[in-house]
Scaffold this active site. Structure first.
Site, PDB file in Angstrom:
ATOM      1  N   ARG A  47       0.650  -1.156   0.136  1.00 16.58           N
ATOM      2  CA  ARG A  47       0.079  -0.047   0.004  1.00 16.58           C
ATOM      3  C   ARG A  47       1.021   1.324  -0.100  1.00 16.58           C
ATOM      4  O   ARG A  47       0.653   1.982  -0.887  1.00 16.58           O
ATOM      5  CB  ARG A  47      -0.966  -0.149   1.209  1.00 16.58           C
ATOM      6  CG  ARG A  47      -1.714   1.124   1.479  1.00 16.58           C
ATOM      7  CD  ARG A  47      -2.602   0.692   2.662  1.00 16.58           C
ATOM      8  NE  ARG A  47      -2.868  -0.685   2.465  1.00 16.58           N
ATOM      9  CZ  ARG A  47      -4.255  -1.229   2.297  1.00 16.58           C
ATOM     10  NH1 ARG A  47      -5.423  -0.431   2.364  1.00 16.58           N
ATOM     11  NH2 ARG A  47      -4.385  -2.586   2.167  1.00 16.58           N
ATOM     12  N   THR A  48       1.776   1.208   1.140  1.00 12.56           N
ATOM     13  CA  THR A  48       2.600   2.612   1.101  1.00 12.56           C
ATOM     14  C   THR A  48       3.411   2.866  -0.075  1.00 12.56           C
ATOM     15  O   THR A  48       3.612   3.983  -0.901  1.00 12.56           O
ATOM     16  CB  THR A  48       3.388   2.621   2.417  1.00 12.56           C
ATOM     17  OG1 THR A  48       2.313   2.609   3.430  1.00 12.56           O
ATOM     18  CG2 THR A  48       3.932   3.784   2.750  1.00 12.56           C
ATOM     19  N   LYS A  67      22.795 -10.201   0.581  1.00  7.27           N
ATOM     20  CA  LYS A  67      24.363 -11.033   0.528  1.00  7.27           C
ATOM     21  C   LYS A  67      25.082 -10.366   1.572  1.00  7.27           C
ATOM     22  O   LYS A  67      26.170 -10.541   1.647  1.00  7.27           O
ATOM     23  CB  LYS A  67      24.841 -10.476  -0.854  1.00  7.27           C
ATOM     24  CG  LYS A  67      24.194 -11.030  -1.740  1.00  7.27           C
ATOM     25  CD  LYS A  67      24.630 -10.466  -3.111  1.00  7.27           C
ATOM     26  CE  LYS A  67      23.864 -11.015  -4.303  1.00  7.27           C
ATOM     27  NZ  LYS A  67      23.911 -10.238  -5.385  1.00  7.27           N
ATOM     28  N   ARG A 124      11.326   2.581   4.113  1.00  7.67           N
ATOM     29  CA  ARG A 124      10.701   1.793   5.342  1.00  7.67           C
ATOM     30  C   ARG A 124      11.807   0.929   5.814  1.00  7.67           C
ATOM     31  O   ARG A 124      12.428   0.115   4.979  1.00  7.67           O
ATOM     32  CB  ARG A 124       9.530   1.037   4.823  1.00  7.67           C
ATOM     33  CG  ARG A 124       9.106   0.115   5.796  1.00  7.67           C
ATOM     34  CD  ARG A 124       7.505  -0.458   5.523  1.00  7.67           C
ATOM     35  NE  ARG A 124       6.566   0.875   5.711  1.00  7.67           N
ATOM     36  CZ  ARG A 124       5.358   0.621   5.569  1.00  7.67           C
ATOM     37  NH1 ARG A 124       5.035  -0.576   5.436  1.00  7.67           N
ATOM     38  NH2 ARG A 124       4.601   1.636   5.813  1.00  7.67           N
ATOM     39  N   HIS A 136       5.405   7.159  11.153  1.00  9.44           N
ATOM     40  CA  HIS A 136       5.067   6.695  10.038  1.00  9.44           C
ATOM     41  C   HIS A 136       4.327   7.955   9.552  1.00  9.44           C
ATOM     42  O   HIS A 136       3.106   8.256   9.614  1.00  9.44           O
ATOM     43  CB  HIS A 136       4.272   5.690   9.967  1.00  9.44           C
ATOM     44  CG  HIS A 136       3.671   5.374   8.442  1.00  9.44           C
ATOM     45  ND1 HIS A 136       4.262   5.931   7.489  1.00  9.44           N
ATOM     46  CD2 HIS A 136       3.135   4.242   8.164  1.00  9.44           C
ATOM     47  CE1 HIS A 136       3.781   5.337   6.429  1.00  9.44           C
ATOM     48  NE2 HIS A 136       3.074   4.291   6.840  1.00  9.44           N
TER      49      HIS A 136
END
Lengths: 430, 313
Positions: B61-62, B89, B111, B139
């Site tokens: 969504r974001t 890695k 994020r 957020h």
């Protein structure tokens, strides 16, 4: 080999002394204290007029990382850091790689210490093999090799049964059990003190009760099994109450506090911008806890100050806070911080600070030192109470620079470190 | 549209925004809303800018909302997929930041599962950094789009009574919303199972209630939080059906709220867990408005931050 310290003020709580004295060190021992001592031929004279002479300071909680993690620290760099910080001796923890759970590792550490010689090194042996908390390490053989205490530091001894047996068995060798007290399931994934600031920052918390639980258990086990129990880096007010009660009961329970728990709170995590140099275990606690600790060092219920010098490589600390390793370095900042933030602020007087950093540490670990009585080992620290300092972590002797005190300034610092009658010079490279 | 004193290059959280900055973002977002109704949903504002989406945690969504916002502003959007990348890695965040910096993006949208990572990137990179969620901490664009949606429905934020209900402890949405809404003059009450409230919940600057009924009583706004199903395994609550029985928003429990209450949810919803379907789809729900507004709010944020980066250059 003789060294005469001339013109200083001797502060030695072991003989209740705070007065101007010349101090003569001969052949590794304190020979004489007197108002004035003539220098015989061949005696080196060190002018310490206006300075303070104390029994050598001892840090009973350091991680020298050797063997196995020499990229963080080594016996060489760790003891140089100790000497630079005014410590004549350090007690180093067993969580090396391999773990110091057998005599060969102990012997290796001691050999390295002898080879480099910037400060005395007293290894701690593991309580359990591999610090796994399952079987007892060979405590007798470790004692014979030269360990001064037993600890699984880095990991608490979770099994009450093992802890009871360890307390009991260690009595044969007269050495204390040293505990990092923390209930691990209750700590969970906690990365800082559980309280206002963990709530605001959304960082998982470690409640003070995690420490208190194990302190309470250990006090009960010490009562059951006997032996000597030393609690590392006490950080919570409630744990201090438990220690006080144990002492009143007459149990052989002692504890230490670190400069960072005495000077910083969980708010520092926020103020530093969530710097991983504010992450250590136990975590920086609340102001209420901190105030309790300050009372504790003043009233004697906290026995000593120790640094929990825990070097980590910059790459290890340059990661998100939640997953960064716990720990900060402390050897090179402790004395200056204590002089400026504790003595100058009137929390404790200078004599009590020397007691906290020298006499009591020696007593708890059963070490030579902690006194300038004639016949005592010639380990001496000279302090300059007027020296202004600013912490510059990039100039540490330690291989690591993980400190929350970088840039702090104050007044009062170690000036000379003398080990076995020998003035330690850090400029002479190997 | 504005020479109005926006100076920030980064949006790392709402905690340090002042109300005037919030108003500016919301007003700017308002002017971007109509782009979605154009036949060609694109304005040239950020043409030639390179924006990097750096989602270390799964997000549909974001990240989509940001990508649509960027594209409607004509920016070039690149998703740095963390699942198939060098991070797998063992590359450190520090090196990732330095490598991305070497590609000279104009902005990074990040994020991450851990608090403070946006600050780490901002310290290592020259470009603007937008926090799209750092662990349980902040957020900011979610709180801004929630504030926008509330203002759109109510005409104001100041003086409103807001309840935020659910897993507060692990919620960046809750923390950013408490910070932003109280800053704008609303009063916030937090509620949820005690095992999902922070130990010092009141220090967040909100009142605390321990039942849904108590929390929604007299409220203008009720915001439900997603229950993360894996919490059940950590003994934070016994079962999803018990969660629904005691802590979900149902029509009956909503009875004590104001008559014109609005219901928000940051999504994705667990119907039948924290919210009953008839409430989610009912007349009070503005949940889909939040999604629509999210694009406009993110356009506003990208636009405003780009002004600061341009002027700094």
């Amino acid at each position: 080999m003789s060294l005469l310290l001339r013109g200083g003020r001797v502060v030695d709580p072991s003989q209740d002394l705070d007065a101007s004295r010349d101090v003569l060190l001969v052949d590794g021992e304190v020979r004489e204290l007197a108002e004035s001592i003539e220098a015989s031929p061949g005696v080196e004279v060190l002018d310490v007029a206006g300075k303070v002479i104390t029994p050598g300071l001892i840090d009973i909680h350091a991680h020298l990382r050797e063997p196995g993690q020499e990229y963080k620290e080594s016996v060489l760099t760790g003891t140089r850091a100790a000497a630079a910080g005014g410590f004549t001796a350090v007690v180093c923890m067993a969580n090396t790689d391999p773990v110091n759970d057998n005599a060969s590792v102990t012997e290796h550490i001691l050999a390295q210490a002898t080879r480099h010689g910037y400060a005395r090194v007293y290894p701690v042996g593991a309580i359990s093999k591999g610090l796994r908390g399952e079987e007892l390490a060979e405590m007798g053989r470790l004692a014979a090799a030269g360990v001064v205490a037993y600890s699984d530091d880095g990991r608490p001894v979770e099994s009450s049964e093992l802890m009871r047996r360890a307390l009991s068995y260690a009595r044969h060798f007269g050495l204390p059990l040293v505990q990092h007290a923390q209930d691990l399931p209750l700590s969970g994934e906690g990365a800082m003190h559980e309280g206002e600031w963990s709530a605001r920052l959304g960082i998982p918390g470690i409640p003070a009760a995690a420490e208190d639980l194990m302190v309470a258990r250990d006090v009960l086990l010490t009562e059951l099994a006997g032996g000597r129990y030393h609690l590392q880096h006490l950080s919570s007010a409630k744990s201090l109450d438990l220690v006080r009660a144990a002492k009143e009961q007459g149990l052989a329970v002692t504890c230490e506090a670190t400069p960072h728990h005495l000077l910083l709170t969980d708010e520092e995590v926020f103020r530093s911008g969530i710097s991983t140099n504010t992450k250590m275990n136990p975590p920086l606690r609340s102001e209420r806890d901190r105030q309790a600790l300050l009372e504790g060092i003043a009233d004697g219920s906290i026995d000593c100050v120790a640094t929990d010098h825990a070097p980590h490589h910059v790459d290890e600390k340059r990661v998100p806070f939640n997953v960064a390793p716990f720990g900060i370095v402390g050897l090179e900042t402790a004395v200056g911080l204590c002089l400026d933030r504790l003595v100058a602020q009137g929390v404790v007087d200078l004599s009590r600070l020397v007691d906290l950093l020298s006499c009591q540490p020696a007593k708890i670990m059963g070490l030579p030192g902690g006194s300038l009585r004639p016949g005592a080992v010639a380990d001496v620290t000279v302090l300059d109470l007027d020296q202004e300092w600013t912490v510059d972590a990039s100039r540490f002797e330690s291989k690591s620079s993980n400190t929350p005190f970088d840039g702090w300034s104050g007044r009062g610092a170690p000036l000379h470190t003398i080990v076995g009658g020998r003035l330690i010079s850090l400029s002479a490279s190997e | 549209m504005n020479q109005s004193g926006w100076t920030r290059k980064h949006l790392l959280g709402v905690a340090d925004l002042v109300p005037e900055e919030v108003e500016l973002i919301l007003d700017t977002a308002h002017s971007f809303l109509e782009v979605a109704h154009r036949p060609i949903k694109k304005v040239p504002t950020l043409r030639g800018r390179t924006l990097l989406g750096l989602f270390f945690e799964p997000s549909t969504r974001t990240s989509s909302s940001f990508e649509i916002a960027a594209k409607r502003l004509s920016a070039d959007w690149v998703n740095f997929s963390t699942s198939s990348s060098s991070l797998r890695k063992g590359e450190s965040l520090y090196d990732t930041a330095r490598n991305l910096q070497a590609m000279a993006p104009d902005m990074v949208v990040v994020r991450h599962a851990f608090p403070g990572v946006p600050e780490m990137l901002a310290a290592e990179m020259d470009c603007g950094v937008i926090n799209a969620g750092d662990g349980a901490r902040e957020h900011p664009t979610q709180a801004l789009l929630d504030a926008f949606t509330i203002r759109q429905a109510k005409g104001r934020i100041e003086g409103l009574e807001v309840a935020i209900i659910g897993d507060i402890e692990h919620s960046r949405v809750a923390r950013s919303n408490v910070s932003l809404l109280t800053k704008m003059g609303a009063r916030v009450t937090l509620a949820g199972p005690r095992t999902l409230l922070p130990a010092a919940a009141e220090s967040l600057g909100a009142a605390v209630a321990y039942s849904v009924e108590e929390a929604v009583a007299g409220k203008d706004v009720v915001m439900m939080l997603r229950v993360q199903l894996e919490r059940q395994h950590r003994a934070l609550f016994p079962s999803l059906r018990e969660y629904f029985d005691f802590f979900a928003l149902t029509r009956e429990r909503l009875a004590g709220a104001k008559d014109d209450v609005i219901i928000l949810h940051p999504g994705p919803m667990n119907r039948g867990v924290e919210i009953a379907s008839d409430v989610a789809d009912g007349p009070f729900s503005v949940i889909l408005d939040q999604v629509t507004n999210g694009v406009a709010v993110r356009m506003a944020v990208l636009y405003l931050l780009s002004i600061a980066t341009t002027e700094a250059a």
